[in-house]
Design a protein around this motif. Structure first.
Motif, PDB file in Angstrom:
ATOM      1  N   HIS A  58      19.123 -76.925  13.270  1.00  0.00           N
ATOM      2  CA  HIS A  58      20.011 -77.709  12.420  1.00  0.00           C
ATOM      3  C   HIS A  58      19.504 -79.141  12.290  1.00  0.00           C
ATOM      4  CE1 HIS A  58      23.723 -78.402  10.246  1.00  0.00           C
ATOM      5  NE2 HIS A  58      23.809 -79.564  10.859  1.00  0.00           N
ATOM      6  N   PHE A  59      19.605 -79.668  11.077  1.00  0.00           N
ATOM      7  CA  PHE A  59      19.159 -81.030  10.778  1.00  0.00           C
ATOM      8  C   PHE A  59      20.357 -81.873  10.351  1.00  0.00           C
ATOM      9  CE2 PHE A  59      15.548 -78.305  10.186  1.00  0.00           C
ATOM     10  CZ  PHE A  59      14.474 -79.034  10.676  1.00  0.00           C
TER      11      PHE A  59
ATOM     12  N   ASP B 179      20.884 -91.876  -0.920  1.00  0.00           N
ATOM     13  CA  ASP B 179      21.881 -91.196  -0.103  1.00  0.00           C
ATOM     14  C   ASP B 179      22.426 -89.970  -0.830  1.00  0.00           C
ATOM     15  OD1 ASP B 179      23.405 -91.277   2.416  1.00  0.00           O
ATOM     16  OD2 ASP B 179      25.130 -91.497   1.098  1.00  0.00           O
ATOM     17  N   LYS B 180      22.596 -90.067  -2.135  1.00  0.00           N
ATOM     18  CA  LYS B 180      23.006 -88.898  -2.925  1.00  0.00           C
ATOM     19  C   LYS B 180      21.950 -87.796  -2.823  1.00  0.00           C
ATOM     20  CE  LYS B 180      25.826 -91.401  -6.317  1.00  0.00           C
ATOM     21  NZ  LYS B 180      25.948 -91.841  -7.729  1.00  0.00           N
ATOM     22  N   GLY B 181      20.692 -88.204  -2.731  1.00  0.00           N
ATOM     23  CA  GLY B 181      19.619 -87.228  -2.555  1.00  0.00           C
ATOM     24  C   GLY B 181      19.766 -86.460  -1.256  1.00  0.00           C
ATOM     25  N   LEU B 182      20.103 -87.164  -0.177  1.00  0.00           N
ATOM     26  CA  LEU B 182      20.327 -86.485   1.105  1.00  0.00           C
ATOM     27  C   LEU B 182      21.506 -85.528   1.013  1.00  0.00           C
ATOM     28  CD1 LEU B 182      19.847 -89.419   3.655  1.00  0.00           C
ATOM     29  CD2 LEU B 182      18.204 -87.621   3.055  1.00  0.00           C
TER      30      LEU B 182
ATOM     31  N   SER C 222      22.937 -80.825   7.264  1.00  0.00           N
ATOM     32  CA  SER C 222      24.216 -81.456   6.945  1.00  0.00           C
ATOM     33  C   SER C 222      24.002 -82.951   6.801  1.00  0.00           C
ATOM     34  CB  SER C 222      25.267 -81.147   8.008  1.00  0.00           C
ATOM     35  OG  SER C 222      24.844 -81.575   9.285  1.00  0.00           O
ATOM     36  N   HIS C 223      24.846 -83.561   6.007  1.00  0.00           N
ATOM     37  CA  HIS C 223      24.732 -84.983   5.695  1.00  0.00           C
ATOM     38  C   HIS C 223      25.886 -85.731   6.336  1.00  0.00           C
ATOM     39  CE1 HIS C 223      25.732 -88.403   2.838  1.00  0.00           C
ATOM     40  NE2 HIS C 223      24.511 -88.708   3.224  1.00  0.00           N
ATOM     41  N   VAL C 224      25.568 -86.797   7.079  1.00  0.00           N
ATOM     42  CA  VAL C 224      26.587 -87.637   7.690  1.00  0.00           C
ATOM     43  C   VAL C 224      26.590 -88.987   6.983  1.00  0.00           C
ATOM     44  CG1 VAL C 224      27.385 -88.758   9.796  1.00  0.00           C
ATOM     45  CG2 VAL C 224      26.325 -86.509   9.928  1.00  0.00           C
TER      46      VAL C 224
ATOM     47  N   HIS D 241      30.328 -84.892  14.246  1.00  0.00           N
ATOM     48  CA  HIS D 241      29.774 -84.022  13.214  1.00  0.00           C
ATOM     49  C   HIS D 241      29.110 -82.792  13.828  1.00  0.00           C
ATOM     50  CE1 HIS D 241      28.114 -83.200   9.212  1.00  0.00           C
ATOM     51  NE2 HIS D 241      26.996 -82.890   9.830  1.00  0.00           N
ATOM     52  N   LEU D 242      28.498 -82.957  14.989  1.00  0.00           N
ATOM     53  CA  LEU D 242      27.784 -81.862  15.641  1.00  0.00           C
ATOM     54  C   LEU D 242      28.690 -80.935  16.451  1.00  0.00           C
ATOM     55  CD1 LEU D 242      24.499 -83.567  16.939  1.00  0.00           C
ATOM     56  CD2 LEU D 242      24.665 -81.686  15.290  1.00  0.00           C
ATOM     57  N   ARG D 243      29.946 -81.285  16.602  1.00  0.00           N
ATOM     58  CA  ARG D 243      30.820 -80.488  17.462  1.00  0.00           C
ATOM     59  C   ARG D 243      30.882 -79.011  17.054  1.00  0.00           C
ATOM     60  NH1 ARG D 243      33.990 -81.617  21.406  1.00  0.00           N
ATOM     61  NH2 ARG D 243      33.777 -83.867  21.037  1.00  0.00           N
TER      62      ARG D 243
END
Length: 242
Positions: free
Chosen positions: A151-152, A182-185, A196-198, A231-233
């Motif tokens: 996971h990234f 950021d929209k690209g991410l 996933s994007h944070v 986020h990773l939970r």
């Protein structure tokens, strides 16, 4: 690809923007990367192997020691429920392109999660959104192939229109560009189940900015690390049940 409105509006400002960029580069306070360990193993519970890869903020610039920077505070939060094996591979000035060029220097370990922190230096170099997405995708694919990452976490590009170091209109131009990348991410994460994007939703108050007016403070790293840990939970809980 047609230019967006801010890209058209910045064209007549180019001489002024170049002058402001040179002034900022020459006059800005240069903070060092903080001392402290860049890898370790800590905690108890299911094992979680984490790679942190990116730029000066990933490297902790703005904090006094790594323990109070992103890597140290993230390790502290994750180790409450997991045995964390972590590696920090970040450096000042890194872009997605330079990180790609240094993948072969990473130790040949497996990781479960990679936290990728890029965008500010891609923004200041006015890297196009298309090229940024292509390079980020290549970086993700190579890391997955070489290190079996499951996971990234794509940490959001900070809203640079809040950076007090930057004068106007340079601040506005870079702020628009940062939002675009950021929209690209976000688009990458929307199209890949392994990403996933944070969003970097930090309070923009003086205490959250380092004394150089550009990097996060220790208080900001505290909030940022909590965002990533929360986020990773779901991933951590799913990993523990597997």
């Amino acid at each position: 690809m047609p230019l967006e409105a801010d890209q058209l509006l910045r064209i007549p400002l180019i001489p002024l923007l170049i002058g402001q960029a040179i002034y900022v580069r020459q006059s800005a306070m240069q903070l060092p990367e903080p001392p402290g360990p860049r890898q370790g193993k800590y905690g108890s519970g299911p094992r979680l192997r984490v790679l942190i890869l990116g730029d000066s903020s990933a490297a902790g610039v703005g904090a006094s020691v790594q323990r109070l920077a992103l890597s140290g505070q993230l390790e502290n939060r994750l180790s409450a429920d997991n045995t964390i094996e972590w590696l920090l591979a970040a450096e000042t000035g890194a872009t997605t392109k330079t990180s790609l060029g240094k993948l072969d220097t990473l130790p040949p370990h497996r990781f479960d999660v990679a936290v990728l922190v890029h965008g500010v230096n891609d923004t200041t170099r006015l890297t196009s959104k298309h090229r940024f997405i292509a390079r980020q995708t290549k970086l993700i694919d190579q890391l997955k192939h070489q290190h079996k990452i499951r996971h990234f976490v794509l940490s959001g590009v900070p809203p640079m229109h809040h950076f007090p170091l930057l004068p106007q209109p340079l601040r506005w131009v870079l702020g628009c560009q940062a939002q675009r990348l950021d929209k690209g991410l976000h688009e990458i994460a929307a199209n890949r189940p392994d990403c996933s994007h944070v969003a970097l939703d930090l309070p923009y108050e003086p205490k959250y900015v380092a004394k150089d007016g550009f990097h996060p403070s220790e208080e900001a790293y505290q909030v940022w690390s909590q965002l990533i840990a929360d986020h990773l939970r779901p991933f951590r809980e799913a990993t523990a049940k597997a």
